[in-house]
Design a protein around this motif. Structure first.
Motif, PDB file in Angstrom:
ATOM      1  N   ALA A   1       0.814  -1.221   0.000  1.00 20.16           N
ATOM      2  CA  ALA A   1       0.000   0.000   0.000  1.00 20.16           C
ATOM      3  C   ALA A   1       0.842   1.262   0.000  1.00 20.16           C
ATOM      4  O   ALA A   1       0.321   2.351  -0.279  1.00 20.16           O
ATOM      5  CB  ALA A   1      -0.919   0.013   1.219  1.00 20.16           C
ATOM      6  N   LYS A   2       2.112   1.138   0.326  1.00 22.56           N
ATOM      7  CA  LYS A   2       2.937   2.334   0.558  1.00 22.56           C
ATOM      8  C   LYS A   2       2.962   3.271  -0.639  1.00 22.56           C
ATOM      9  O   LYS A   2       2.661   4.467  -0.512  1.00 22.56           O
ATOM     10  CB  LYS A   2       4.372   1.927   0.930  1.00 22.56           C
ATOM     11  N   VAL A   3       3.289   2.766  -1.811  1.00 23.65           N
ATOM     12  CA  VAL A   3       3.432   3.644  -2.980  1.00 23.65           C
ATOM     13  C   VAL A   3       2.079   4.205  -3.437  1.00 23.65           C
ATOM     14  O   VAL A   3       1.930   5.426  -3.576  1.00 23.65           O
ATOM     15  CB  VAL A   3       4.156   2.915  -4.129  1.00 23.65           C
ATOM     16  N   PRO A   4       1.078   3.363  -3.665  1.00 19.34           N
ATOM     17  CA  PRO A   4      -0.188   3.945  -4.138  1.00 19.34           C
ATOM     18  C   PRO A   4      -0.842   4.874  -3.121  1.00 19.34           C
ATOM     19  O   PRO A   4      -1.425   5.896  -3.508  1.00 19.34           O
ATOM     20  CB  PRO A   4      -1.069   2.735  -4.437  1.00 19.34           C
ATOM     21  N   SER A   5      -0.778   4.548  -1.840  1.00 19.41           N
ATOM     22  CA  SER A   5      -1.419   5.418  -0.847  1.00 19.41           C
ATOM     23  C   SER A   5      -0.703   6.758  -0.756  1.00 19.41           C
ATOM     24  O   SER A   5      -1.343   7.802  -0.606  1.00 19.41           O
ATOM     25  CB  SER A   5      -1.484   4.744   0.525  1.00 19.41           C
ATOM     26  N   THR A   6       0.618   6.741  -0.876  1.00 18.97           N
ATOM     27  CA  THR A   6       1.374   7.994  -0.834  1.00 18.97           C
ATOM     28  C   THR A   6       1.077   8.851  -2.054  1.00 18.97           C
ATOM     29  O   THR A   6       0.861  10.069  -1.949  1.00 18.97           O
ATOM     30  CB  THR A   6       2.881   7.714  -0.740  1.00 18.97           C
ATOM     31  N   LYS A   7       1.030   8.226  -3.227  1.00 22.89           N
ATOM     32  CA  LYS A   7       0.745   8.978  -4.453  1.00 22.89           C
ATOM     33  C   LYS A   7      -0.646   9.603  -4.403  1.00 22.89           C
ATOM     34  O   LYS A   7      -0.822  10.782  -4.727  1.00 22.89           O
ATOM     35  CB  LYS A   7       0.863   8.064  -5.677  1.00 22.89           C
ATOM     36  N   PHE A   8      -1.628   8.800  -3.982  1.00 24.18           N
ATOM     37  CA  PHE A   8      -2.999   9.315  -3.976  1.00 24.18           C
ATOM     38  C   PHE A   8      -3.176  10.368  -2.890  1.00 24.18           C
ATOM     39  O   PHE A   8      -3.824  11.392  -3.120  1.00 24.18           O
ATOM     40  CB  PHE A   8      -3.999   8.179  -3.786  1.00 24.18           C
ATOM     41  N   ASP A   9      -2.605  10.140  -1.724  1.00 24.46           N
ATOM     42  CA  ASP A   9      -2.727  11.103  -0.639  1.00 24.46           C
ATOM     43  C   ASP A   9      -2.093  12.440  -1.018  1.00 24.46           C
ATOM     44  O   ASP A   9      -2.640  13.506  -0.719  1.00 24.46           O
ATOM     45  CB  ASP A   9      -2.066  10.544   0.624  1.00 24.46           C
TER      46      ASP A   9
ATOM     47  N   TRP B   1      -1.737  13.623  -4.095  1.00 24.55           N
ATOM     48  CA  TRP B   1      -2.639  14.270  -5.054  1.00 24.55           C
ATOM     49  C   TRP B   1      -3.849  14.861  -4.345  1.00 24.55           C
ATOM     50  O   TRP B   1      -4.258  15.984  -4.640  1.00 24.55           O
ATOM     51  CB  TRP B   1      -3.114  13.250  -6.100  1.00 24.55           C
ATOM     52  N   LEU B   2      -4.433  14.105  -3.428  1.00 25.70           N
ATOM     53  CA  LEU B   2      -5.654  14.554  -2.772  1.00 25.70           C
ATOM     54  C   LEU B   2      -5.405  15.834  -1.984  1.00 25.70           C
ATOM     55  O   LEU B   2      -6.201  16.786  -2.053  1.00 25.70           O
ATOM     56  CB  LEU B   2      -6.182  13.454  -1.856  1.00 25.70           C
ATOM     57  N   ASN B   3      -4.297  15.893  -1.268  1.00 22.33           N
ATOM     58  CA  ASN B   3      -3.999  17.109  -0.516  1.00 22.33           C
ATOM     59  C   ASN B   3      -3.819  18.301  -1.450  1.00 22.33           C
ATOM     60  O   ASN B   3      -4.298  19.405  -1.169  1.00 22.33           O
ATOM     61  CB  ASN B   3      -2.747  16.914   0.334  1.00 22.33           C
ATOM     62  N   GLU B   4      -3.152  18.090  -2.572  1.00 26.12           N
ATOM     63  CA  GLU B   4      -2.967  19.181  -3.538  1.00 26.12           C
ATOM     64  C   GLU B   4      -4.306  19.590  -4.150  1.00 26.12           C
ATOM     65  O   GLU B   4      -4.579  20.793  -4.323  1.00 26.12           O
ATOM     66  CB  GLU B   4      -1.991  18.744  -4.629  1.00 26.12           C
ATOM     67  N   ALA B   5      -5.148  18.624  -4.466  1.00 25.69           N
ATOM     68  CA  ALA B   5      -6.448  18.936  -5.062  1.00 25.69           C
ATOM     69  C   ALA B   5      -7.315  19.746  -4.104  1.00 25.69           C
ATOM     70  O   ALA B   5      -8.029  20.665  -4.513  1.00 25.69           O
ATOM     71  CB  ALA B   5      -7.162  17.648  -5.455  1.00 25.69           C
ATOM     72  N   LEU B   6      -7.243  19.423  -2.817  1.00 26.44           N
ATOM     73  CA  LEU B   6      -8.073  20.109  -1.836  1.00 26.44           C
ATOM     74  C   LEU B   6      -7.627  21.552  -1.592  1.00 26.44           C
ATOM     75  O   LEU B   6      -8.389  22.354  -1.052  1.00 26.44           O
ATOM     76  CB  LEU B   6      -8.081  19.335  -0.512  1.00 26.44           C
ATOM     77  N   GLN B   7      -6.412  21.875  -2.014  1.00 28.74           N
ATOM     78  CA  GLN B   7      -5.931  23.257  -1.873  1.00 28.74           C
ATOM     79  C   GLN B   7      -6.312  24.131  -3.067  1.00 28.74           C
ATOM     80  O   GLN B   7      -6.086  25.349  -3.046  1.00 28.74           O
ATOM     81  CB  GLN B   7      -4.396  23.286  -1.714  1.00 28.74           C
ATOM     82  N   LEU B   8      -6.883  23.526  -4.103  1.00 33.65           N
ATOM     83  CA  LEU B   8      -7.252  24.296  -5.289  1.00 33.65           C
ATOM     84  C   LEU B   8      -8.410  25.242  -4.982  1.00 33.65           C
ATOM     85  O   LEU B   8      -9.226  24.971  -4.100  1.00 33.65           O
ATOM     86  CB  LEU B   8      -7.660  23.348  -6.422  1.00 33.65           C
ATOM     87  N   PRO B   9      -8.512  26.352  -5.723  1.00 34.33           N
ATOM     88  CA  PRO B   9      -9.637  27.264  -5.503  1.00 34.33           C
ATOM     89  C   PRO B   9     -10.946  26.662  -6.002  1.00 34.33           C
ATOM     90  O   PRO B   9     -10.968  25.848  -6.926  1.00 34.33           O
ATOM     91  CB  PRO B   9      -9.255  28.505  -6.323  1.00 34.33           C
ATOM     92  N   GLY B  10     -12.034  27.071  -5.301  1.00 35.50           N
ATOM     93  CA  GLY B  10     -13.412  26.730  -5.604  1.00 35.50           C
ATOM     94  C   GLY B  10     -13.722  25.738  -6.692  1.00 35.50           C
ATOM     95  O   GLY B  10     -13.728  24.532  -6.478  1.00 35.50           O
ATOM     96  N   ALA B  11     -13.995  26.246  -7.897  1.00 32.47           N
ATOM     97  CA  ALA B  11     -14.467  25.402  -8.993  1.00 32.47           C
ATOM     98  C   ALA B  11     -13.418  24.387  -9.416  1.00 32.47           C
ATOM     99  O   ALA B  11     -13.752  23.263  -9.821  1.00 32.47           O
ATOM    100  CB  ALA B  11     -14.874  26.274 -10.174  1.00 32.47           C
ATOM    101  N   GLU B  12     -12.142  24.744  -9.311  1.00 34.31           N
ATOM    102  CA  GLU B  12     -11.084  23.813  -9.686  1.00 34.31           C
ATOM    103  C   GLU B  12     -11.047  22.624  -8.737  1.00 34.31           C
ATOM    104  O   GLU B  12     -10.819  21.484  -9.155  1.00 34.31           O
ATOM    105  CB  GLU B  12      -9.726  24.523  -9.695  1.00 34.31           C
ATOM    106  N   ARG B  13     -11.264  22.887  -7.462  1.00 36.64           N
ATOM    107  CA  ARG B  13     -11.293  21.791  -6.489  1.00 36.64           C
ATOM    108  C   ARG B  13     -12.450  20.845  -6.782  1.00 36.64           C
ATOM    109  O   ARG B  13     -12.286  19.620  -6.774  1.00 36.64           O
ATOM    110  CB  ARG B  13     -11.397  22.350  -5.065  1.00 36.64           C
TER     111      ARG B  13
END
Length: 269
Positions: free
Chosen positions: A188-196, A198-210
């Protein structure tokens, strides 16, 4: 005269594994998660009037179901744990009148909804709540996911629930940022790190982009390795919808749980 409350934030929490607070070895493994839960009440502007939980362990097909019982039962939806963990109780009161209001809010948003008289608290709800409010005196009820897992529909659910934040209701989405039962441990180490990441970066996007990023989450790195089925991700969509455009703060992050999983939790607003 109506009581005025400062707007509550919303959260998506990774809730750990099974009945971990009642198993010493597991509780040690999830010590940092427990610390994050214990901090959460102090991050709020006031004590909530109630907690509304969307758990990755309750889904319905026909409509969004709203727990309506005054004294909800327990649902021990885990397997192969010690016998005492099937005797755990979390006797928090339900919130029937608020449940009726929630049903109306969901229907007013053009989404199907119904009251559910029999559903009890599943472990995606009673496990974190036993740490958050061990006194079990906080009114607590759940709204189901729909088994379509549609990101847009669950974001719309969150939008429908957003007015409750002004009334002191704390909305919690409870799942896991990585949940692939066939791929825990070192793989799980590699896929969970990659997805986590991405998810943190996506959640920092502004409004409609998020919103767009989350609606297209399947294109994220290791998305389907992280969530072969997305039941534990869907509560995030509701938490985001209820706090659309508001900043995301990661309040828990850990590497190596479940033998190799990276997991996180976020606050919105």
């Amino acid at each position: 005269m109506a009581i005025s409350h400062t707007r509550m934030p919303t959260y998506f929490i990774s809730h750990g594994g099974g009945p971990w607070p009642w198993i010493p070895d597991m509780r040690r493994e999830f010590a940092r998660l427990e610390e994050s839960f214990k901090r959460l009440p102090g991050e709020l502007p006031s004590k909530p009037t109630a907690v509304l939980m969307i758990s990755g362990h309750w889904e319905t097909r026909d409509a969004f179901a709203v727990m309506h019982a005054a004294r909800p039962a327990m649902v021990y939806d885990y397997h192969n744990f010690p016998p005492h963990t099937y005797e755990v109780t979390y006797p928090a009161p339900g919130a029937p009148a608020l449940a009726e209001r929630v049903r109306d809010l969901i229907e007013a948003a053009g989404l199907p909804s119904r009251l559910d008289e029999t559903r009890g608290y599943d472990h995606g709800t009673f496990v974190p709540m036993a740490v958050l409010w061990p006194e079990a005196d906080m009114p607590l009820f759940q709204v189901s996911m729909r088994s379509s897992y549609s990101p847009a529909e669950h974001i719309a659910l969150g939008r429908a629930l957003a007015p409750l934040r002004e009334e002191g209701v704390l909305i919690l989405g409870s799942g896991l940022s990585y949940h692939n039962l066939r791929a825990f441990g070192p793989k799980a180490k590699v896929p969970s790190t990659k997805f986590d990441t991405w998810l943190n970066e996506a959640l920092q996007l502004p409004g409609a982009e998020r919103i767009k990023a989350l609606e297209n989450w399947e294109s994220a790195p290791s998305a389907r390795q992280a969530h072969a089925e997305e039941d534990h991700l869907v509560p995030l969509f509701a938490a985001i919808g209820a706090a659309e455009g508001e900043p995301a703060t990661r309040v828990y992050h850990e590497e190596g749980i479940f033998g190799g999983v990276t997991a996180s939790s976020w606050r919105f607003g």
